[in-house]
Structure formats: structure tokens, C-alpha cells
Design a protein around this motif. Structure first.
Motif, PDB file in Angstrom:
ATOM      1  N   PRO A 102      49.278  65.885  29.041  1.00 21.08           N
ATOM      2  CA  PRO A 102      49.152  66.757  27.863  1.00 21.08           C
ATOM      3  C   PRO A 102      49.603  68.174  28.166  1.00 21.08           C
ATOM      4  N   GLY A 103      49.777  68.937  27.079  1.00 21.31           N
ATOM      5  CA  GLY A 103      50.074  70.357  27.221  1.00 21.31           C
ATOM      6  C   GLY A 103      51.515  70.723  26.998  1.00 21.31           C
ATOM      7  N   ASN A 104      52.466  69.791  27.146  1.00 17.80           N
ATOM      8  CA  ASN A 104      53.878  70.108  26.947  1.00 17.80           C
ATOM      9  C   ASN A 104      54.185  70.125  25.457  1.00 17.80           C
ATOM     10  N   ALA A 311      41.259  61.685  34.320  1.00 14.91           N
ATOM     11  CA  ALA A 311      41.438  63.137  34.392  1.00 14.91           C
ATOM     12  C   ALA A 311      41.398  63.769  33.006  1.00 14.91           C
ATOM     13  N   LEU A 312      41.945  63.077  31.995  1.00 14.58           N
ATOM     14  CA  LEU A 312      41.929  63.615  30.639  1.00 14.58           C
ATOM     15  C   LEU A 312      40.516  63.772  30.107  1.00 14.58           C
ATOM     16  N   LEU A 313      39.604  62.910  30.544  1.00 14.99           N
ATOM     17  CA  LEU A 313      38.229  62.956  30.027  1.00 14.99           C
ATOM     18  C   LEU A 313      37.553  64.280  30.346  1.00 14.99           C
ATOM     19  N   ILE A 314      37.876  64.881  31.486  1.00 11.20           N
ATOM     20  CA  ILE A 314      37.212  66.115  31.888  1.00 11.20           C
ATOM     21  C   ILE A 314      38.171  67.308  31.853  1.00 11.20           C
ATOM     22  N   GLY A 315      39.349  67.107  31.261  1.00 12.60           N
ATOM     23  CA  GLY A 315      40.316  68.199  31.163  1.00 12.60           C
ATOM     24  C   GLY A 315      40.857  68.658  32.499  1.00 12.60           C
ATOM     25  N   GLU A 329      50.571  61.989  47.916  1.00 14.26           N
ATOM     26  CA  GLU A 329      49.508  62.976  47.744  1.00 14.26           C
ATOM     27  C   GLU A 329      48.976  62.880  46.322  1.00 14.26           C
ATOM     28  N   VAL A 330      47.672  62.690  46.197  1.00 19.14           N
ATOM     29  CA  VAL A 330      46.995  62.669  44.898  1.00 19.14           C
ATOM     30  C   VAL A 330      46.119  63.913  44.826  1.00 19.14           C
ATOM     31  N   ARG A 331      46.392  64.745  43.819  1.00 18.64           N
ATOM     32  CA  ARG A 331      45.660  66.011  43.697  1.00 18.64           C
ATOM     33  C   ARG A 331      45.017  66.085  42.312  1.00 18.64           C
ATOM     34  N   LEU A 332      43.705  66.339  42.297  1.00 22.54           N
ATOM     35  CA  LEU A 332      42.958  66.466  41.046  1.00 22.54           C
ATOM     36  C   LEU A 332      42.202  67.790  41.078  1.00 22.54           C
ATOM     37  N   ASP A 333      42.514  68.679  40.143  1.00 23.68           N
ATOM     38  CA  ASP A 333      41.886  69.996  40.077  1.00 23.68           C
ATOM     39  C   ASP A 333      40.991  70.073  38.850  1.00 23.68           C
ATOM     40  N   VAL A 334      39.727  70.397  39.084  1.00 27.44           N
ATOM     41  CA  VAL A 334      38.724  70.483  38.027  1.00 27.44           C
ATOM     42  C   VAL A 334      38.443  71.954  37.760  1.00 27.44           C
ATOM     43  N   THR A 335      38.448  72.342  36.499  1.00 31.58           N
ATOM     44  CA  THR A 335      38.211  73.737  36.145  1.00 31.58           C
ATOM     45  C   THR A 335      36.742  74.101  36.333  1.00 31.58           C
ATOM     46  N   ALA A 336      36.487  75.401  36.334  1.00 22.46           N
ATOM     47  CA  ALA A 336      35.142  75.899  36.651  1.00 22.46           C
ATOM     48  C   ALA A 336      34.114  75.547  35.586  1.00 22.46           C
ATOM     49  N   HIS A 338      33.331  72.824  34.389  1.00 25.54           N
ATOM     50  CA  HIS A 338      32.670  71.540  34.626  1.00 25.54           C
ATOM     51  C   HIS A 338      31.651  71.630  35.758  1.00 25.54           C
ATOM     52  N   HIS A 339      31.444  72.815  36.281  1.00 33.74           N
ATOM     53  CA  HIS A 339      30.372  73.010  37.274  1.00 33.74           C
ATOM     54  C   HIS A 339      29.068  73.237  36.527  1.00 33.74           C
ATOM     55  N   GLY A 340      28.019  72.716  37.053  1.00 23.19           N
ATOM     56  CA  GLY A 340      26.746  72.930  36.371  1.00 23.19           C
ATOM     57  C   GLY A 340      25.649  72.063  36.902  1.00 23.19           C
ATOM     58  N   GLY A 341      24.657  71.882  36.056  1.00 22.86           N
ATOM     59  CA  GLY A 341      23.387  71.348  36.516  1.00 22.86           C
ATOM     60  C   GLY A 341      23.388  69.890  36.835  1.00 22.86           C
ATOM     61  N   SER A 342      24.067  69.513  37.809  1.00 28.24           N
ATOM     62  CA  SER A 342      24.062  68.129  38.287  1.00 28.24           C
ATOM     63  C   SER A 342      23.316  68.072  39.592  1.00 28.24           C
TER      64      SER A 342
END
Length: 344
Positions: A102-104, A311-315, A329-336, A338-342
């Protein structure tokens, strides 16, 4: 034939017939047809210009008319090329769009119908990507639930049955003569190996260590599980990473699991590294890198498409390609966000 050439040839035909009309050999119907009327209008406009045409047409005047016709055709081609360029860009964007990346978006330039069509196409892509993410979320949630159900049945039903078979074999082996006892011991080992395999499959279907101990321990356990005499897997986790929500941890775990599965089955690698580390912007990144033969020109399979769906599920941003020293190489970057009370 493309739209550009259809418009250009139509305009060129009108201009050529108008010039031929000035030169004399073209006849006009009675009553005048619509196409002939257009040609006559163009011819009259040419006659009203500063250039005069003799009757019969002189050779020099014919050269001037033909040169003017060529100049008009070149100008017409350039104007059409410029005017239809946004439509060409939109057509290429439509041909290459991929909802898993997505995004293009094609750029909206200028005003008018083409700009409105491009903006409408971008709006449609936004809606399709949102609907795709929602439907994928439902499918993957149902898939995880089915995995847990199957893992539970494997553990409770088949696992307990094989355990009972082991006990019965041991009981029988203690009571039979020696020649038969060896065969029963072999049957015990086969049953025990099958029980271990079922437990391993159940752990992959339902990562209990992820639910109980969190992502860090689950990744270390995953690396140990894939380590064999042929393949060395190491997990490197940067200390002090912020906690993630449960859905994000599950996505990271499944992507790491799929990356290790591909490396073990298809890459021919001898060493795989799994990194969990911070990324710029306050996010968390997962990196799975092997020293295998790489992807080459092979198309993406169901495993990589599944990783993109997750990856689309969590953006998150997923990139699969060649590593700096070869391999995959498989690279997955999660934005900030999605950090929280886990789990800590």
C-alpha cells in the motif's frame, strides 16, 4: 491502437484533407457532409491567414502548404503528448497497483477530467486497502483460532493416545520373550518420535511460550527449535525495547517463523540470524537474515504473501530481498504507535 494515436491520426486526416482541398483535387458533396464541413472550416481558416494561394497552385505555394501541414502535425503531436501524459501515468499506475504494497499513489497534477479521474482512483485505492486490511484481519483471526483448536486437539487427543500406547508397549515389552522385546522397544522409539513430532507441530500452531513468556522468549525458543546440525539459528534481541501489544507480538512471531521456515526449507542456508531491535522513529524492527542462495527471479510464494497480509494488519512495513552479503533478508518495521500495554 492507443488513444493518443487515434486522436492524432484523426486530427492529421482533417489537416491533410484541408490542405488537399486548397490544392484542388478534393471534391465536396451536396449536401455537405459533417466531416467535409469540418475540413472546409479548417480550409477557410487557412485561406483567411496571411498566405495567399493561387489558382492553379504554384509549386512554391504547394511547398509552403506542405511545410505548414508538417509543422501543424508536429505541434499537434506535442500538444497531445503533453495533454495525455497524466492519463498515461494513471494507466501505468493502474497496471502496477498491488494491494499488498500500500501507499503508492499516482500524483494528481493540473485540473480537469484527468485530474479528477486520478483523484477518484486514489480514493478507490484507499477504500480497497482499508477493506482488504479489514477482511484480512478477520481471515487471519479465524486462522489463528483454528490453529489453536487443532493444536489443542493434537495435544489432548492424539498426544494422550500415543502416550497411552507407549505405556502399553512398555508393559508388553516387560512380559514377552527377548526376541519379541527388541521389536517392541523399536515400536516404542517410533511412537516416541511421533509423539515428539506432534508436540512440535502443536507448538508451532499455538505458540504457548509467546502467550506465557512474551515475544523475547518466544523468538529465542523459535531459534532453538530451528537449529539443527545443518542449520545454525541465533537470536539477537536488543535490551530495553518497549512492550508491544498482543496483536503486534503475534505478527512479529509469525513473520519470524515464516522467515525461518523458508530459510530451512528453500534457501540452502547454513546460518540464520534473527534480530529484534529499535528502528528510527521509536519503532521496533524484526530482521531475519540468512546466508543462502537468495530469492533470485522466483516469484513470491504463499508464505511471503502471508507475511505481507499480516504486516498490513498492524500498518507495518515489510521488505523481502537480498541481504548485503547475499542470501535473503526479511525486514519488518513496526511504528511506535503499536507499543503499549502488553507483556513486558
Amino acid at each position: 491502437m492507443s488513444l493518443y494515436w487515434r486522436i492524432f491520426l484523426l486530427n492529421a486526416a482533417v489537416l491533410v484533407v484541408a490542405v488537399l482541398l486548397l490544392l484542388g483535387p478534393v471534391t465536396v458533396s451536396t449536401p455537405v457532409l459533417f466531416g467535409e464541413a469540418i475540413v472546409l472550416v479548417v480550409a477557410v481558416l487557412l485561406l483567411l491567414g496571411p498566405v495567399t494561394v493561387s489558382t492553379p497552385v504554384l509549386f512554391g505555394e504547394a511547398i509552403v502548404l506542405v511545410a505548414g501541414l508538417g509543422a501543424m502535425l508536429v505541434a499537434n503531436a506535442m500538444l497531445l503528448r503533453i495533454g495525455l501524459a497524466p492519463l498515461g501515468r494513471l494507466s501505468r499506475a493502474m497496471a502496477t497497483v498491488d494491494l499488498l504494497r500500500p501507499g503508492n499513489r499516482p500524483q494528481v497534477t493540473g485540473e480537469g477530467e484527468i485530474a479528477e479521474l486520478t483523484a477518484t482512483f486514489n480514493t478507490m485505492l484507499d477504500r480497497l486497502e482499508a477493506e482488504r486490511a479489514t477482511s484480512s484481519g478477520r481471515v487471519l483471526s479465524a486462522l489463528e483460532g483454528e490453529r489453536q483448536r487443532i493444536a489443542q486437539e493434537l495435544h489432548d487427543e492424539i498426544g494422550q493416545t500415543l502416550t497411552a500406547v507407549l505405556l502399553q508397549l512398555k508393559h508388553a515389552a516387560d512380559r514377552v520373550p527377548e526376541p519379541v522385546r527388541g521389536e517392541l522397544h523399536q515400536a516404542q522409539e517410533t511412537t516416541r518420535a511421533s509423539l515428539d513430532e506432534i508436540r512440535r507441530i502443536a507448538r508451532r500452531l499455538r505458540p504457548g511460550v509467546l502467550e506465557e513468556l512474551g515475544l523475547h522468549s518466544a523468538l529465542r525458543s523459535l531459534a532453538a527449535e530451528f537449529t539443527t546440525t545443518r542449520l545454525s539459528v541465533s537470536a539477537h534481541i536488543t535490551p530495553g525495547l518497549p512492550p508491544l501489544d498482543g496483536a503486534t507480538e503475534l505478527v512479529l512471531y509469525r513473520v519470524a517463523q515464516e522467515g525461518l521456515t523458508n530459510a530451512a526449507r528453500h534457501s540452502g542456508a547454513t546460518r540464520v540470524e534473527v534480530h529484534l531491535r529499535p528502528v528510527p522513529g521509536g519503532g521496533t524492527g524484526l530482521l531475519v537474515r540468512d546466508d543462502g542462495r537468495g530469492l533470485g527471479a522466483a516469484p513470491e510464494g504463499a508464505g511471503i504473501r502471508g507475511m505481507r497480509e499480516r504486516a498490513l494488519l498492524i500498518g507495518a512495513e515489510l521488505a523481502v530481498g537480498a541481504g548485503p552479503a547475499g542470501g535473503t533478508e526479511v525486514r519488518l518495521d513496526v511504528t511506535a504507535d503499536h507499543h503499549g500495554g502488553s507483556r513486558p
